[in-house]
Motif scaffolding. Structure first.
Motif, PDB file in Angstrom:
ATOM      1  N   GLU A   1       0.822  -1.204   0.000  1.00  0.00           N
ATOM      2  CA  GLU A   1       0.000   0.000   0.000  1.00  0.00           C
ATOM      3  C   GLU A   1       0.861   1.261   0.000  1.00  0.00           C
ATOM      4  OE1 GLU A   1      -3.419   2.033   2.832  1.00  0.00           O
ATOM      5  OE2 GLU A   1      -3.053  -0.131   2.945  1.00  0.00           O
ATOM      6  N   ALA A   2       1.995   1.212   0.745  1.00  0.00           N
ATOM      7  CA  ALA A   2       2.899   2.368   0.772  1.00  0.00           C
ATOM      8  C   ALA A   2       3.506   2.615  -0.603  1.00  0.00           C
ATOM      9  CB  ALA A   2       3.994   2.138   1.807  1.00  0.00           C
ATOM     10  N   ARG A   3       3.895   1.527  -1.297  1.00  0.00           N
ATOM     11  CA  ARG A   3       4.468   1.690  -2.649  1.00  0.00           C
ATOM     12  C   ARG A   3       3.436   2.268  -3.607  1.00  0.00           C
ATOM     13  NH1 ARG A   3       6.347  -3.535  -1.645  1.00  0.00           N
ATOM     14  NH2 ARG A   3       4.839  -4.381  -3.132  1.00  0.00           N
ATOM     15  N   THR A   4       2.178   1.841  -3.451  1.00  0.00           N
ATOM     16  CA  THR A   4       1.127   2.262  -4.378  1.00  0.00           C
ATOM     17  C   THR A   4       0.689   3.707  -4.138  1.00  0.00           C
ATOM     18  OG1 THR A   4       0.326  -0.015  -4.489  1.00  0.00           O
ATOM     19  CG2 THR A   4      -1.159   1.724  -5.262  1.00  0.00           C
ATOM     20  N   THR A   5       0.489   4.026  -2.855  1.00  0.00           N
ATOM     21  CA  THR A   5      -0.063   5.347  -2.525  1.00  0.00           C
ATOM     22  C   THR A   5       0.998   6.368  -2.158  1.00  0.00           C
ATOM     23  OG1 THR A   5      -0.320   4.789  -0.189  1.00  0.00           O
ATOM     24  CG2 THR A   5      -2.133   4.218  -1.659  1.00  0.00           C
ATOM     25  N   GLY A   6       2.188   5.856  -1.812  1.00  0.00           N
ATOM     26  CA  GLY A   6       3.230   6.765  -1.361  1.00  0.00           C
ATOM     27  C   GLY A   6       3.062   7.197   0.079  1.00  0.00           C
TER      28      GLY A   6
END
Length: 607
Positions: free
Chosen positions: A97-102
Motif C-alpha cells: 500500500e505504501a508503494r502504491t499510494t506513497g
C-alpha cells in the motif's frame, strides 16, 4: 575584439557559477547524509532503510540493542522473514500500500528476537521516491512496545479473571456464555451449564476466618479444574472443546460443557466434581470436609437470552440445596414454573413490605403445672390482598434468599417488643411476661444481630431479660464455633436463647453441652409420637432429665391434646405450646386470652 573578450568573460563566469552550484549540491547532500547518520545511530527506536522487495539497505544500531542481531546477521535475511507468520501478510500489505499510494501507515506486529522470543513492534513507514517519482525505498521507524503490550495483557487478564483462583470471572464467563448462545442459534448445538455451590461454606468461612476461607476456595477451584481434565470429559471427547470453568463469585463455580447429548452426560461430570470436592482438606492441623450442591441446565430453544440458562441452573442448584445438599439436580419444566413463581413471590414480598401487609401473631407458652402463660412467641404472617392470610412456610425461603427476611425480622422484633409493653399496661404478671422471636439462618450469621437487637431494646425500653431469641437446632449445629460466639454475644446483651426444633437433628444432645443456651423446645415431630413410639418416649424423657440437670428450660411444641399435655407433665416437662392451649392469635385476641388466663390463675390462687 572587445565583444569577444566580453563574451569569453561571461562564459567563464557561467562555468564557474555552475561548478559552484554543483559544489553546493554535493555539500548539501553530504550534510543530509551526515544528519541522517547522526539521527539514526543515536535514536532509541530502530530505523531501517529497505527497498521495495524488503531487502535491508540500512539498519540503525538500535537493532543490536533491542533484537540482538548484528548488522551482518540482519543483512543475511529478508526483513519479512523475521516477522511472525501470523503478522507477515499484514506487513506485506502495508508495504504494498505504501508503494502504491506513497503513504505509509502505522501498524503493530511481532518480530523474532535473536534468543527466539517474540517482540512487539509499533512501526511507521515513510517513502522515498526516485528521479521518476516512483517509490524506491521505505524508511521504517520501529519502536519496541513489548513491555507496554504485556502490561495491557496483564490488565485485561486481571479484568477478566478471578484474582484468587485465576479462573475466568463472571464478566468473562457471561461473554463466553453469550458466544456459545449465539453459536447455538446458528448450528442448534446442545450445551449444558453446571452451577456448583459449596454447602455451608459461609458458616465455615466465618468460623475459620477469611484467609483460611480463601485457601479453601483456591484448593476447591484447583480440584474442580483437575477433574475436568480427565479423558472422558464431554467437551474434549465429543467436540474437541475444553469445558469452561469460571468462578462466578463467592463459593459459586460454573462449568460450561459443549456437545452434551443428554442430561446423564452432564451428571457424570457433576458427580466427578462432587467426588473431587469431598476429599478431605486441611487448614493448618484442622481437617475440613466440603460438599457441593450442583444445578444442571441444558440449552433448549425455549431460552431467548443467555442468562436464562444461568437462571435455570441456579434454580436447580437451589433445589439440590433444599433437598439436603451434596447432590445434583437437573432443571426441568416443573422447576421452570417454580422459578417463575418464585420471582413473582419475591416481587410480591417487596410490595408487601411497602404496603405493610405483614402481621404479627402470638402463640402462648404455658406452665403445665399452673396453666399460666409465661411467654408469647411472635409469629410472622402475611395478609395477602387476594390470597388472604399466608403461612410463613410458603414465603420464608423466598424472603431469606432475596435478603428481605433480615429487614422483616427486625420489624417483627420491634413490633413484638412494643406490643409486650402495651400489654404491661393491662396485665399483672409475676414473673413478667416474656416475648420470643425466631431468627433465620441469615439473621443468625449476621454479625450485627446482637447490636441490632440491643438497638430495639434501647428504642422500646424493654428489659433485655424479657426478650427470648429462638434459633433452630439445624442452624445452630451447622457451625458450632460460630453459634457459640453468636449465642455468647446475645447472652452478654442479656437476652435468653432457646434451641428451637430440638431433637430433630442427630447431634441434638451433644449441642446441649456445647452451646450456652437457656433452654430447648422439643420438636413437634417427637412430641406427636410420644404416646405411640416407646423409643421416642425414652428420648424425650432423656432430654427432659438432662435439661433439668443442666437447669435449662424445656418447652414441648405441637401439643394438641390434654392427654399429651398431662403425659409431658408426668415426665417432668415444665412448659408447653400448641393448639391444646391456643392457636396463634392477633394482638387484640392475644390480649383477651392473656386476661382470661390471668383471671383464671388469680381465681385458682384465691381458692
Amino acid at each position: 575584439m572587445t565583444w569577444l573578450f566580453v563574451a569569453l568573460g561571461i562564459l567563464t563566469v557561467l562555468v564557474l557559477y555552475q561548478q559552484f552550484r554543483i559544489y553546493q549540491i554535493h555539500k548539501s547532500s553530504r550534510s543530509r547524509e551526515e544528519l541522517f547518520q547522526i539521527v539514526t545511530e543515536n535514536a532509541a527506536d530502530m530505523i531501517a532503510l529497505v527497498d521495495v522487495k524488503g531487502r535491508r539497505l540500512y539498519n540503525s544500531p538500535a537493532y543490536k540493542r533491542i533484537l540482538g542481531y548484528s548488522p551482518a546477521e540482519l543483512g543475511e535475511t529478508s526483513s519479512f522473514e523475521q516477522i511472525h507468520p501470523d503478522d507477515r501478510f499484514r506487513v506485506l500489505e502495508a508495504a504494498r500500500e505504501a508503494r502504491t499510494t506513497g503513504v505509509g501507515k502505522r501498524l503493530e506486529y511481532r518480530i523474532k528476537h535473536k534468543d527466539g522470543s517474540w517482540r512487539v513492534l509499533e512501526s511507521l513507514a515513510s517513502t522515498i521516491r526516485d528521479g521518476n517519482g516512483q517509490v524506491s525505498k521505505l524508511v521504517i521507524v520501529n519502536r519496541d512496545i513489548s513491555e507496554r503490550k504485556q502490561a495491557e495483557h496483564q490488565l485485561e487478564h486481571h479484568m477478566l479473571h478471578d484474582a484468587l483462583t485465576g479462573l475466568p470471572n463472571r464478566r468473562l464467563f457471561l461473554d463466553r456464555l453469550q458466544h456459545r448462545f449465539a453459536m447455538a442459534q446458528r448450528d442448534s448445538g446442545r450445551y449444558a451449564l453446571l452451577l456448583a455451590n459449596l454447602d455451608h461454606f459461609k458458616a465455615l468461612n466465618q468460623s475459620l476466618g477469611a484467609t483460611a476461607g480463601d485457601q479453601l476456595l483456591a484448593e476447591i477451584a484447583r480440584r474442580i479444574e483437575a477433574s475436568l481434565r480427565q479423558e472422558d470429559t464431554i467437551g474434549r471427547r465429543e467436540s474437541g472443546a475444553e469445558p469452561v470453568l469460571s468462578r462466578l463469585g463467592g463459593d459459586e463455580f460454573t462449568i460450561l460443557l459443549d456437545a452434551v447429548g443428554n442430561p446423564s452426560d452432564a451428571m457424570r461430570v457433576a458427580e466427578r466434581i462432587q467426588l473431587a470436592v469431598s476429599e478431605p482438606l486441611f487448614v493448618g492441623t484442622r481437617e475440613v470436609r466440603m460438599t457441593a450442591s450442583i444445578g444442571i441446565a441444558l440449552s433448549t430453544s425455549e431460552h431467548t437470552q443467555p442468562e436464562d440458562l444461568l437462571k435455570d441452573a441456579d434454580q436447580a442448584m437451589r433445589r439440590a440445596k433444599g433437598l439436603g445438599g451434596s447432590r445434583c439436580e437437573v432443571f426441568d419444566e416443573t422447576m421452570h414454573r417454580q422459578a417463575v413463581g418464585r420471582l413473582r413471590l419475591e416481587a410480591d414480598l417487596r410490595a408487601a413490605m411497602a404496603r405493610r401487609e405483614f402481621r404479627v401473631y402470638y402463640q402462648p407458652v404455658v406452665r403445665l403445672d399452673t396453666q399460666s402463660v409465661v411467654s408469647m412467641e411472635a409469629l410472622l404472617r402475611w395478609k395477602h390482598p387476594t390470597k388472604g392470610l399466608v403461612s410463613p412456610y410458603s414465603f420464608l425461603d423466598a424472603a431469606e434468599d432475596s435478603g428481605l427476611l433480615v429487614s422483616i425480622g427486625q420489624w417483627l422484633v420491634l413490633q413484638a417488643c412494643r406490643q409486650l409493653l402495651e400489654w404491661d399496661l393491662r396485665l399483672v404478671s409475676e414473673p413478667p411476661l416474656m416475648v420470643a422471636v425466631n431468627v433465620s439462618a441469615r439473621q443468625f450469621a449476621d454479625p450485627r444481630l446482637a447490636s441490632d437487637l440491643q438497638e430495639v431494646l434501647r428504642q422500646t425500653g424493654l428489659e433485655p431479660s424479657r426478650l427470648q431469641v429462638e434459633v433452630s437446632e439445624s442452624i445452630a449445629m451447622a457451625d458450632l464455633a460460630l453459634s457459640h460466639s453468636v449465642v455468647a454475644q446475645l447472652k452478654r446483651v442479656g437476652l435468653g436463647v432457646l434451641l428451637d426444633d430440638f431433637g430433630a437433628g442427630a447431634a441434638s444432645l451433644r449441642s446441649l453441652f456445647q452451646l450456652p443456651v437457656n433452654g430447648v423446645k422439643i420438636d413437634r415431630s417427637l412430641t406427636r409420637q410420644l404416646q405411640q413410639d416407646r423409643a421416642v418416649a425414652a428420648m424425650i424423657e432423656g432430654i427432659i432429665a438432662l435439661a433439668r440437670k443442666m437447669r435449662l428450660l424445656v418447652v414441648a411444641e405441637g401439643i394438641e391434646t390434654a392427654t399429651l399435655s398431662e403425659r409431658l407433665r408426668e415426665l417432668g416437662c415444665g412448659l408447653a405450646q400448641g393448639y391444646c392451649f391456643s392457636q396463634p392469635l392477633e394482638a387484640p385476641a392475644a390480649l383477651q386470652f392473656l386476661l382470661k388466663s390471668q383471671a383464671r390463675t388469680t381465681g385458682a390462687g384465691a381458692n
